[in-house]
Design a protein around this motif. Structure first.
Motif, PDB file in Angstrom:
ATOM      1  N   LEU A 294     -89.110 -38.966 -11.558  1.00 33.12           N
ATOM      2  CA  LEU A 294     -89.103 -38.030 -12.689  1.00 33.12           C
ATOM      3  C   LEU A 294     -90.302 -38.264 -13.605  1.00 33.12           C
ATOM      4  O   LEU A 294     -90.926 -37.300 -14.082  1.00 33.12           O
ATOM      5  CB  LEU A 294     -87.798 -38.165 -13.481  1.00 33.12           C
ATOM      6  CG  LEU A 294     -86.538 -37.710 -12.744  1.00 33.12           C
ATOM      7  CD1 LEU A 294     -85.294 -38.165 -13.492  1.00 33.12           C
ATOM      8  CD2 LEU A 294     -86.531 -36.207 -12.525  1.00 33.12           C
TER       9      LEU A 294
ATOM     10  N   VAL B 279     -84.719 -28.071 -10.743  1.00 34.95           N
ATOM     11  CA  VAL B 279     -85.891 -27.984 -11.614  1.00 34.95           C
ATOM     12  C   VAL B 279     -85.879 -26.638 -12.330  1.00 34.95           C
ATOM     13  O   VAL B 279     -85.911 -25.584 -11.682  1.00 34.95           O
ATOM     14  CB  VAL B 279     -87.193 -28.155 -10.799  1.00 34.95           C
ATOM     15  CG1 VAL B 279     -88.398 -28.163 -11.727  1.00 34.95           C
ATOM     16  CG2 VAL B 279     -87.141 -29.435  -9.957  1.00 34.95           C
TER      17      VAL B 279
ATOM     18  N   ILE C 180     -85.307 -43.119  -9.122  1.00 27.97           N
ATOM     19  CA  ILE C 180     -85.210 -41.714  -9.532  1.00 27.97           C
ATOM     20  C   ILE C 180     -86.007 -41.505 -10.813  1.00 27.97           C
ATOM     21  O   ILE C 180     -86.744 -40.525 -10.956  1.00 27.97           O
ATOM     22  CB  ILE C 180     -83.736 -41.289  -9.721  1.00 27.97           C
ATOM     23  CG1 ILE C 180     -82.958 -41.440  -8.412  1.00 27.97           C
ATOM     24  CG2 ILE C 180     -83.649 -39.844 -10.237  1.00 27.97           C
ATOM     25  CD1 ILE C 180     -81.450 -41.317  -8.570  1.00 27.97           C
ATOM     26  N   GLU C 181     -85.894 -42.436 -11.743  1.00 29.17           N
ATOM     27  CA  GLU C 181     -86.639 -42.314 -13.003  1.00 29.17           C
ATOM     28  C   GLU C 181     -88.144 -42.378 -12.776  1.00 29.17           C
ATOM     29  O   GLU C 181     -88.905 -41.680 -13.456  1.00 29.17           O
ATOM     30  CB  GLU C 181     -86.186 -43.396 -13.985  1.00 29.17           C
ATOM     31  CG  GLU C 181     -84.795 -43.130 -14.543  1.00 29.17           C
ATOM     32  CD  GLU C 181     -84.247 -44.246 -15.414  1.00 29.17           C
ATOM     33  OE1 GLU C 181     -84.832 -45.348 -15.450  1.00 29.17           O
ATOM     34  OE2 GLU C 181     -83.206 -44.011 -16.059  1.00 29.17           O
TER      35      GLU C 181
ATOM     36  N   TRP D 109     -90.766 -28.014 -18.114  1.00 31.77           N
ATOM     37  CA  TRP D 109     -89.841 -28.440 -17.072  1.00 31.77           C
ATOM     38  C   TRP D 109     -88.630 -29.130 -17.662  1.00 31.77           C
ATOM     39  O   TRP D 109     -88.691 -29.737 -18.725  1.00 31.77           O
ATOM     40  CB  TRP D 109     -90.526 -29.368 -16.077  1.00 31.77           C
ATOM     41  CG  TRP D 109     -91.482 -30.352 -16.688  1.00 31.77           C
ATOM     42  CD1 TRP D 109     -91.187 -31.410 -17.512  1.00 31.77           C
ATOM     43  CD2 TRP D 109     -92.890 -30.366 -16.554  1.00 31.77           C
ATOM     44  NE1 TRP D 109     -92.337 -32.081 -17.878  1.00 31.77           N
ATOM     45  CE2 TRP D 109     -93.404 -31.459 -17.302  1.00 31.77           C
ATOM     46  CE3 TRP D 109     -93.794 -29.567 -15.863  1.00 31.77           C
ATOM     47  CZ2 TRP D 109     -94.749 -31.771 -17.387  1.00 31.77           C
ATOM     48  CZ3 TRP D 109     -95.146 -29.884 -15.958  1.00 31.77           C
ATOM     49  CH2 TRP D 109     -95.600 -30.976 -16.714  1.00 31.77           C
ATOM     50  N   ARG D 110     -87.549 -28.975 -16.962  1.00 31.56           N
ATOM     51  CA  ARG D 110     -86.318 -29.690 -17.286  1.00 31.56           C
ATOM     52  C   ARG D 110     -85.651 -30.018 -15.960  1.00 31.56           C
ATOM     53  O   ARG D 110     -85.600 -29.183 -15.060  1.00 31.56           O
ATOM     54  CB  ARG D 110     -85.391 -28.823 -18.132  1.00 31.56           C
ATOM     55  CG  ARG D 110     -84.131 -29.574 -18.519  1.00 31.56           C
ATOM     56  CD  ARG D 110     -83.475 -28.974 -19.729  1.00 31.56           C
ATOM     57  NE  ARG D 110     -82.295 -29.757 -20.047  1.00 31.56           N
ATOM     58  CZ  ARG D 110     -81.148 -29.227 -20.401  1.00 31.56           C
ATOM     59  NH1 ARG D 110     -81.023 -27.928 -20.521  1.00 31.56           N
ATOM     60  NH2 ARG D 110     -80.132 -29.995 -20.670  1.00 31.56           N
ATOM     61  N   PHE D 111     -85.179 -31.228 -15.843  1.00 29.73           N
ATOM     62  CA  PHE D 111     -84.633 -31.711 -14.587  1.00 29.73           C
ATOM     63  C   PHE D 111     -83.147 -32.023 -14.729  1.00 29.73           C
ATOM     64  O   PHE D 111     -82.745 -32.676 -15.680  1.00 29.73           O
ATOM     65  CB  PHE D 111     -85.374 -32.975 -14.129  1.00 29.73           C
ATOM     66  CG  PHE D 111     -86.872 -32.817 -14.104  1.00 29.73           C
ATOM     67  CD1 PHE D 111     -87.478 -31.934 -13.221  1.00 29.73           C
ATOM     68  CD2 PHE D 111     -87.678 -33.556 -14.963  1.00 29.73           C
ATOM     69  CE1 PHE D 111     -88.850 -31.784 -13.192  1.00 29.73           C
ATOM     70  CE2 PHE D 111     -89.054 -33.408 -14.942  1.00 29.73           C
ATOM     71  CZ  PHE D 111     -89.648 -32.522 -14.054  1.00 29.73           C
TER      72      PHE D 111
ATOM     73  N   GLY E 205     -93.246 -36.638 -12.283  1.00 30.35           N
ATOM     74  CA  GLY E 205     -93.192 -35.205 -12.551  1.00 30.35           C
ATOM     75  C   GLY E 205     -93.656 -34.863 -13.951  1.00 30.35           C
ATOM     76  O   GLY E 205     -94.406 -33.910 -14.151  1.00 30.35           O
ATOM     77  N   THR E 206     -93.243 -35.665 -14.921  1.00 33.16           N
ATOM     78  CA  THR E 206     -93.620 -35.369 -16.314  1.00 33.16           C
ATOM     79  C   THR E 206     -95.090 -35.658 -16.596  1.00 33.16           C
ATOM     80  O   THR E 206     -95.605 -35.237 -17.629  1.00 33.16           O
ATOM     81  CB  THR E 206     -92.762 -36.172 -17.321  1.00 33.16           C
ATOM     82  OG1 THR E 206     -93.022 -37.566 -17.167  1.00 33.16           O
ATOM     83  CG2 THR E 206     -91.285 -35.875 -17.134  1.00 33.16           C
TER      84      THR E 206
ATOM     85  N   ILE F  69     -82.505 -32.827  -7.344  1.00 38.55           N
ATOM     86  CA  ILE F  69     -83.001 -32.562  -8.692  1.00 38.55           C
ATOM     87  C   ILE F  69     -83.211 -31.055  -8.807  1.00 38.55           C
ATOM     88  O   ILE F  69     -84.028 -30.485  -8.093  1.00 38.55           O
ATOM     89  CB  ILE F  69     -84.318 -33.318  -8.960  1.00 38.55           C
ATOM     90  CG1 ILE F  69     -84.109 -34.828  -8.782  1.00 38.55           C
ATOM     91  CG2 ILE F  69     -84.854 -32.977 -10.354  1.00 38.55           C
ATOM     92  CD1 ILE F  69     -85.404 -35.633  -8.748  1.00 38.55           C
TER      93      ILE F  69
ATOM     94  N   VAL G 219     -80.405 -33.984 -12.595  1.00 42.24           N
ATOM     95  CA  VAL G 219     -80.240 -34.895 -11.468  1.00 42.24           C
ATOM     96  C   VAL G 219     -78.779 -34.839 -11.017  1.00 42.24           C
ATOM     97  O   VAL G 219     -77.879 -35.157 -11.791  1.00 42.24           O
ATOM     98  CB  VAL G 219     -80.636 -36.338 -11.858  1.00 42.24           C
ATOM     99  CG1 VAL G 219     -80.429 -37.285 -10.676  1.00 42.24           C
ATOM    100  CG2 VAL G 219     -82.088 -36.377 -12.339  1.00 42.24           C
TER     101      VAL G 219
ATOM    102  N   MET H   4     -93.732 -35.384  -7.984  1.00 42.14           N
ATOM    103  CA  MET H   4     -92.498 -36.078  -7.626  1.00 42.14           C
ATOM    104  C   MET H   4     -92.439 -36.337  -6.120  1.00 42.14           C
ATOM    105  O   MET H   4     -92.016 -37.409  -5.682  1.00 42.14           O
ATOM    106  CB  MET H   4     -91.283 -35.290  -8.111  1.00 42.14           C
ATOM    107  CG  MET H   4     -91.170 -35.273  -9.635  1.00 42.14           C
ATOM    108  SD  MET H   4     -89.611 -34.638 -10.276  1.00 42.14           S
ATOM    109  CE  MET H   4     -89.691 -32.927  -9.838  1.00 42.14           C
TER     110      MET H   4
END
Length: 190
Positions: free
Chosen positions: A30, A95, A26-27, A45-47, A33-34, A93, A49, A128
């Protein structure tokens, strides 16, 4: 696997195995994505989970929003099926754009920045999705969370702008590629 192969193999997965996804994977998703490009390097963005027992709470909020809209006579479209998928996916997730509130922009510059932020967040979500393919995972990019924005925001205690959700897990299906328009149909050369 090359980038072009990963792009060609990406599919929307609607059935997931009931197998937990390790936090390390998962990390990695993520992190991908970043690493997306973002307008003005704003990284808007802010996730959140959601996994384990919290999935039921998230889906309850989603279903509450769907029922409320149905009460107003709004057809739920595919949102009820999406809620079922979210309930079964090991991870979802949510978003968000933490720089925007859940409301229409008031000033022209706000509309410009919101458009740039949304494009940037779309790039993060696509990264992602592609990282998940590389890691042997499947994803479903979800827009149906818009049917329950108020309820999901209240559940999270967050008033910023939810853009989408991404369900994630080990695929329990192998869908064929969906039809695509040809490059010549969507391109004008000047």
């Amino acid at each position: 696997m090359s980038t072009l192969e990963v792009i060609a193999q990406r599919r929307s997965i609607r059935r997931f195995r009931d197998t937990p996804v390790p936090r390390e994977l998962i990390e990695q998703v993520l992190l991908a994505g970043t690493q997306a490009p973002s307008a003005k390097n704003r990284q808007p963005w802010r996730f959140f989970v959601v996994q384990g027992d919290k999935r039921a709470e998230m889906v309850a909020a989603m279903r509450q929003g769907i029922e409320k809209l149905k009460g107003y006579g709004v057809h739920p479209g595919s949102s009820e099926n999406t809620a079922r998928i979210m309930a079964r996916a090991p991870v979802t997730i949510l978003v968000y754009n933490p720089d925007r509130e859940w409301k229409a922009p008031a000033e022209p510059i706000d509309m410009i920045m919101e458009t740039m932020d949304t494009q940037s967040i779309g790039a993060a979500i696509q990264n992602m999705c592609l990282a998940a393919v590389e890691l042997g995972l499947g994803t479903l990019w979800i827009g149906d969370t818009t049917y329950a924005l108020e309820e999901l925001n209240a559940w999270l205690g967050d008033g910023s702008q939810m853009v989408a959700a991404l369900s994630l897990g080990y695929p329990d299906e192998s869908p064929s590629a969906r039809p695509r328009k040809s490059v010549s149909e969507v391109t004008t050369w000047l």
